[in-house]
Design an enzyme around this catalytic site. Structure first.
Site: not given
Ligand code: BG6
Length: 499
Positions: A48, A179-180, A237, A242, A342
């Site tokens: 933006r 999905d990382h 989340d 994951h 968390k």
């Molecule tokens: C993200 C969540 O997808 O994954 C976060 O939105 C979380 O809340 C994170 O902290 C955790 O990723 P990683 O790779 O640090 O385990």
């Protein structure tokens, strides 16, 4: 595209001034560039605020210097970055972007290939996809791909709406849903450990495995994401994506080939076999928690309800533990326990596969029965595999003692580092969608999770906050396993480094 072929494309990053672009995407692109894995490319940063190309290039440079390993070719790298100040709802803005894209395509000879990477607030995903089509940015002579960050919807209904919107402009095989976790080295290793070792696959079933535990604990609190997290909670989340993705890789049948379609269809079959947990049953299978205040590294930290942008009476869960049952021949009767939260004691993602006890205890360990065999897959922070066995204790007698065979994948720090994004970006450029989530997986995991949120959202959890910051979650999470005669294998004591 073969692994050694170098991709050519124009990469448009929407949300280019945001945190994700800054912390992950720019350093990852640079790493690919520095390794010589990018051929002809240019990047348009779209956001933006108004910035000149030079200002944007400076930001990219700073991001790489701060979050990556910058070298001499950094100036050459950033010279390929351009900036477009954008209004996501305005067609004229898309038309101007389209013009810039055409120019760059010609100047850099990018074969008409375009990647649209949406690294921004999800409420705009649908609008952007629709405009890309309407304003003709998706009229390409090469390939077009949409890379899209989570959250993919808030529940099944909203995910369907979003999917419909993006499908107007992109076909399913052009959509790369990130999905990382699927980019993490040791998550990708699950399939190899299972399917490339003769000693595991024959035992990988309900005859030999008693239970599987997947823990992903974090030490951080909600930080500055209170507004998003209040509507999400740990279930949406972490679990919907994951955690369930890791379960599907652990439980899937061997694919007949290592192709994207074959692997995905085996994963989808796991989601289809997940036993739905409905209504009152939720209390038997799932536990929710919310962190209270406590101490982390000898520092006092606030309760979730005291965090910024969080309702002081919030009913949002910051911890989830659950027992999943996969109702198929291989897994009938084997609980898959998951837990994530968390402000827990350690930052750790681990999978423990606990094998059944041997039929008869010939040996003893200090008057106890022998330990069960465990296969531990360390996802992060350390990466590796540990096999827990029993051997004879040296000296007289027949006492057994636990021993550990350990493989540590040194040299990579897997804490959500650019490596996962680097792999995923490279895959999206090469057109390999294996480590991205297919719509069928997204839909099935939402329908599983929606049943649970339906119950939780309609009942206030009066015990909140029910775990102290710096602990391993609420007691009820331990009870969940105790009721079945199990316990959580502690994540810190089974570290690779302690072996
Ligand atoms: C993200 C969540 O997808 O994954 C976060 O939105 C979380 O809340 C994170 O902290 C955790 O990723 P990683 O790779 O640090 O385990």
């Amino acid at each position: 595209m073969a692994h050694n072929e170098k991709p050519t494309a124009l990469i448009m990053i929407f949300g280019a001034t945001g945190d994700l672009a800054n912390r992950k995407l720019f350093p990852s692109l640079y790493n690919l560039y520095a390794k010589g894995q990018l051929d002809k490319f240019a990047v348009v940063g779209v956001a933006r605020r108004s910035l000149t190309n030079e200002e944007f290039q400076l930001r990219v440079k700073e991001s790489v210097t701060e979050h990556g390993e910058a070298a001499a070719n950094l100036d050459e790298f950033v010279s390929k970055f351009y900036y477009h100040s954008h209004d996501v709802t305005d067609s004229s803005s898309y038309i101007a972007l389209g013009k810039l894209a055409e120019e760059l395509d010609e100047n850099y000879r990018l074969d008409g290939n375009r990647i649209f990477y949406l690294a921004m607030a999800p409420e705009f995903f649908g609008t952007i996809a629709e405009h890309l089509k309407k304003d003709k940015l998706t009229n390409v002579t090469g390939f077009k791909r949409l890379v899209i960050e989570k959250p993919f919807g808030h529940d099944l209904e909203s995910a369907k709406v979003l999917n419909k919107q993006i499908r107007t402009a992109f076909s399913e095989d052009e959509i790369y849903r990130i999905d990382h976790y699927l980019g993490k080295e040791m998550v990708q290793n699950i399939e190899v450990i299972r399917f490339a070792n003769a000693m595991f696959e024959p035992l990988w079933n309900n005859r030999y495995i008693s239970n599987i535990q997947v823990t992903s604990s974090e030490t951080l609190g909600v930080e500055e994401r209170g507004r998003y997290y209040e509507k999400s909670g740990a279930l949406r989340d972490m679990v919907q994506n994951h955690m369930l993705q890791m379960v599907s890789l652990l439980a899937m049948e061997p694919p007949i080939k290592l192709t994207t379609d074959e692997i995905r269809s085996e994963k989808v079959r796991v989601f289809r076999a997940l036993r739905p947990i409905i209504g009152e049953e939720v209390n038997d299978y799932f536990v929710r928690g919310q962190y209270g205040q406590g101490s982390m590294n000898e520092k006092e930290v606030p309760a979730y309800r005291q965090e910024e942008m969080v309702d002081p009476d919030s009913n949002t869960e910051t911890f989830v533990a659950g027992k999943l049952m996969i109702d198929n021949f291989r897994w009938a009767g084997v609980p898959f326990y998951i837990r994530t939260g968390k402000r827990m004691k350690a930052k750790s993602t681990k999978i423990v596969i606990q094998f059944k006890d041997i039929p008869m205890d010939l040996y003893y360990q200090r008057e106890q029965t022998v330990n069960p065999n465990l296969l531990v897959i360390h996802i992060q922070p350390e990466e590796g595999i540990t096999l827990h066995l029993n051997a004879k204790k040296s000296g007289q007698g027949t006492e057994a003692t636990p021993v550990k065979l350990n493989y540590a994948n040194k040299g990579i720090d897997g804490l959500n580092t650019p490596e996962a994004y680097e792999k995923l970006l490279y895959d999206s450029l090469r057109g390999d969608a294996t480590n991205f989530t297919h719509w069928d997986e997204v839909a099935l995991s939402w329908s599983f999770v929606d049943n649970i949120s339906a119950v939780w959202e309609n009942t206030n959890e009066h015990s909140f906050p029910n775990y102290e910051s710096g602990s391993m979650g609420p007691e009820a999470a331990d009870k969940l396993l105790k009721n079945d005669g199990f316990f959580w294998w502690p994540v810190t004591e089974i570290d690779v480094d302690n072996c």
